[in-house]
Design a protein around this motif. Structure first.
Motif, PDB file in Angstrom:
ATOM      1  N   ALA A 122       4.450  -9.360   2.424  1.00  0.00           N
ATOM      2  CA  ALA A 122       5.677  -9.865   1.796  1.00  0.00           C
ATOM      3  C   ALA A 122       6.944  -9.331   2.443  1.00  0.00           C
ATOM      4  O   ALA A 122       7.969 -10.039   2.479  1.00  0.00           O
ATOM      5  N   ARG A 123       6.893  -8.109   2.994  1.00  0.00           N
ATOM      6  CA  ARG A 123       8.131  -7.450   3.395  1.00  0.00           C
ATOM      7  C   ARG A 123       8.310  -7.306   4.906  1.00  0.00           C
ATOM      8  O   ARG A 123       9.431  -7.051   5.370  1.00  0.00           O
ATOM      9  N   ALA A 124       7.262  -7.444   5.681  1.00  0.00           N
ATOM     10  CA  ALA A 124       7.355  -7.166   7.113  1.00  0.00           C
ATOM     11  C   ALA A 124       8.335  -8.104   7.813  1.00  0.00           C
ATOM     12  O   ALA A 124       8.315  -9.324   7.588  1.00  0.00           O
ATOM     13  N   LYS A 125       9.171  -7.534   8.648  1.00  0.00           N
ATOM     14  CA  LYS A 125      10.137  -8.291   9.447  1.00  0.00           C
ATOM     15  C   LYS A 125       9.806  -8.071  10.915  1.00  0.00           C
ATOM     16  O   LYS A 125      10.111  -7.008  11.477  1.00  0.00           O
ATOM     17  N   VAL A 126       9.157  -9.051  11.525  1.00  0.00           N
ATOM     18  CA  VAL A 126       8.678  -8.931  12.904  1.00  0.00           C
ATOM     19  C   VAL A 126       9.142 -10.134  13.708  1.00  0.00           C
ATOM     20  O   VAL A 126       9.024 -11.280  13.255  1.00  0.00           O
ATOM     21  N   GLU A 127       9.660  -9.866  14.903  1.00  0.00           N
ATOM     22  CA  GLU A 127      10.021 -10.926  15.843  1.00  0.00           C
ATOM     23  C   GLU A 127       9.255 -10.706  17.140  1.00  0.00           C
ATOM     24  O   GLU A 127       9.031  -9.567  17.551  1.00  0.00           O
ATOM     25  N   VAL A 128       8.878 -11.803  17.789  1.00  0.00           N
ATOM     26  CA  VAL A 128       8.337 -11.749  19.150  1.00  0.00           C
ATOM     27  C   VAL A 128       9.471 -12.129  20.077  1.00  0.00           C
ATOM     28  O   VAL A 128      10.008 -13.239  19.997  1.00  0.00           O
ATOM     29  N   LEU A 129       9.871 -11.182  20.944  1.00  0.00           N
ATOM     30  CA  LEU A 129      11.034 -11.394  21.795  1.00  0.00           C
ATOM     31  C   LEU A 129      10.650 -12.021  23.140  1.00  0.00           C
ATOM     32  O   LEU A 129       9.585 -11.745  23.688  1.00  0.00           O
ATOM     33  N   GLU A 130      11.530 -12.840  23.654  1.00  0.00           N
ATOM     34  CA  GLU A 130      11.395 -13.352  25.018  1.00  0.00           C
ATOM     35  C   GLU A 130      12.157 -12.408  25.934  1.00  0.00           C
ATOM     36  O   GLU A 130      13.387 -12.377  25.930  1.00  0.00           O
ATOM     37  N   VAL A 131      11.451 -11.608  26.701  1.00  0.00           N
ATOM     38  CA  VAL A 131      12.087 -10.606  27.571  1.00  0.00           C
ATOM     39  C   VAL A 131      11.661 -10.862  29.005  1.00  0.00           C
ATOM     40  O   VAL A 131      10.467 -11.016  29.280  1.00  0.00           O
TER      41      VAL A 131
END
Length: 534
Positions: free
Chosen positions: A525-534
């Motif tokens: 419910a709480r996790a804030k995850v992004e997959v970045l383009e690097v």
């Protein structure tokens, strides 16, 4: 007549002076070939020409019997007298161009290189393979005046070889073969060694067949893992791109693995946080052990789920050296937390020494610590704190360092950045109160180690057939590291929101409570995850 293709997997360099008492050279050689040696080089530095020729001739008779190519070290005259597969020369021997003129185009020539410039020259000169080293200190040859490359240095050399085969040499023995193979994968081209060159590990053995077979099995295992994508760090099993939702779900699933298996997490950590780290480990469902004596840690290693090395107070370096090496041998995840590594010369040299002895699975640090390992000047260190404006592109920093070190890199801060050298993740959980209690970063390392243990257990439960394979460490440790970061930071959020929390003191106690209470549903419910383009 073209040059034969060579399998460089296990390259034996002879050394009759190293034979155990009562062991015949030719007997030892044949047993080593039976054990899996794929290339032999005869090296006789203090033997007169006539004897050298006779040794080389008899050696060739044996290697021919097993269809294994033979090289002569340095001596053109001996090569011409025996006509083996090739010649090996060092930087102080006959120049490569002149050696080629003398031995002809059909002969193979190998060249010893110890840095990028020598490697480039060998490639430009037409070397058929290179010997990269010395990797570590060795008693077989005087390398005291040379800088030891360590696995990471070998990887930098591999990046310039343009497809020329390579073997590493120098201080290579069964316990450090996995570290060498995984840690030397080149940071740019992702190429790996073609084999390892050993002397005393086989020649000095009373059972050279078994010694050779053991090392050959490790090399073969690594090569299999490269083909299947199931290797340490950037080859951690994360074959396809995953969405943040998938990564969060996989992280949450590891919570049940921890609570169902109670992994033993061995922690060599600084004395400021020993109690908090032990309590945090217990709270999430694992079991801590804080042994530091070198004899203790060696015996414990087969039983542990993961190892944390946090050198905040650097009082147990001897234990850290042994624990890391034994964890590699036993294929257990190693989480390295180089606290304040950039603050002093002593810390920098200690870190270098540790990383030359064992291969970490995860490197976890704040921006100053990660910056110091990345040799960046963007963020400075003041004791254990990071000062400055931060990295312009933190995702790129962790990705590049992960590729260089062949490890998962976790950089903690207001946002956390995690990379395996391919995928870069950004998480945005946590609260400001973490910055005003001692050891919050250290406890993060503890929880990361716990979930890396779970990642390994999950892998083994799903892949029982490969449990005894000799890869360095198994499991999806990108997810293990992510799970550790998420669980710790979400527990911190839950703790900070409690009405009984009035400041740092009450928050510290509440944090342990919420590490105990946090569940998979909270993470989902709480996790804030992004997959970045690097």
């Amino acid at each position: 007549m073209g040059k034969a293709a060579i399998d460089y997997s296990l390259y034996l360099v002879t050394g009759r002076e190293l034979l155990p008492e009562g062991k015949d050279y030719y007997e030892s050689l044949e047993e080593a070939l039976q054990g899996g040696v794929t290339v032999v080089q005869v090296r006789e530095k203090d033997t007169d020409t006539g004897e050298f020729v006779e040794i080389a001739r008899k050696t060739k008779e044996i290697t021919d019997k097993y269809n294994v190519p033979l090289f002569i070290n340095d001596r053109i005259d001996v090569f011409l007298a025996v006509r083996p597969a090739g010649l090996h020369i060092g930087q102080s021997d006959l120049p490569l161009a002149r050696a080629r003129e003398l031995v002809g185009d059909d002969a193979l020539i190998g060249v010893s290189v110890s840095n990028v410039d020598e490697a480039r020259a060998a490639v430009a000169g037409g070397a058929d393979y290179v010997g990269v080293g010395a990797i570590w200190d060795t008693g077989s040859k005087d390398v005291t005046a040379k800088l030891k490359l360590a696995p990471e240095g070998a990887g930098v050399v591999l990046d310039v070889l343009e497809g020329v085969p390579s073997v590493a040499i120098g201080g290579i023995h069964p316990p450090n073969v996995p570290q060498l193979l995984h840690g030397s994968v080149s940071p740019v081209n992702r190429t790996a060694l073609d084999g390892v060159a050993v002397i005393s590990a086989i020649v000095s053995s009373a059972d050279p067949r078994a010694a050779a077979a053991g090392i050959r099995a490790q090399v073969d295992s690594f090569k299999r893992a490269r083909k299947t994508g199931n290797t340490q760090a950037v080859f951690s099993g994360a074959k396809a791109a995953r969405t943040p939702k998938e990564l969060i779900e996989q992280s949450a699933a590891l919570m049940a693995v921890v609570r169902d298996n109670t992994p033993l997490v061995h922690q060599l950590t600084n004395n400021v946080v020993i109690n908090d780290s032990a309590n945090a480990t217990l709270a999430v469902g694992a079991s801590p052990i804080m042994a530091t004596n070198p004899f203790d840690v060696k015996d414990l290693s087969p039983a542990i789920g993961a190892l944390l090395v946090n050198f905040g107070t650097i009082t147990d370096k001897a234990g850290m050296l042994v624990a890391g090496r034994e964890a590699n041998v036993n294929r257990k995840p190693v989480v390295y937390d180089p606290v304040a590594v950039g603050a002093t010369a002593f810390r920098r040299s200690t870190s270098k020494e540790l990383l030359s002895h064992w291969q970490p699975t995860v490197i976890k640090g704040n921006p100053a610590e990660i910056g110091a390992l990345a040799e960046s000047t963007e963020v400075a260190s003041r004791g254990v704190d990071a000062v400055g404006g931060g990295f312009a592109n933190p995702g790129s920093v962790v990705k590049v360092l992960a590729r260089r070190k062949n490890a998962i890199v976790v950089m903690t801060g207001k946002h956390d950045y995690i990379s395996d050298g391919e995928t870069v993740l950004k998480t945005s959980n946590g609260v400001d109160l973490l910055e005003v209690i001692t050891g919050s970063g250290c406890m993060t390392g503890t929880i990361v180690a716990t979930f890396c243990a779970a990642a390994r257990l999950h892998f083994l439960a799903s892949n029982a057939a490969v449990e005894n394979d000799s890869q360095l460490v198994q499991g999806d440790h990108l997810v293990g590291a992510l799970a550790g970061v998420l669980v710790f930071n979400i527990a911190a959020e839950l703790a900070a929101a409690r009405p009984d929390v009035k400041g740092p003191g009450t928050f510290r106690a509440a944090l342990i409570d919420e590490l105990y209470n946090v569940r998979a549903a909270d993470v989902l419910a709480r996790a804030k995850v992004e997959v970045l383009e690097v």
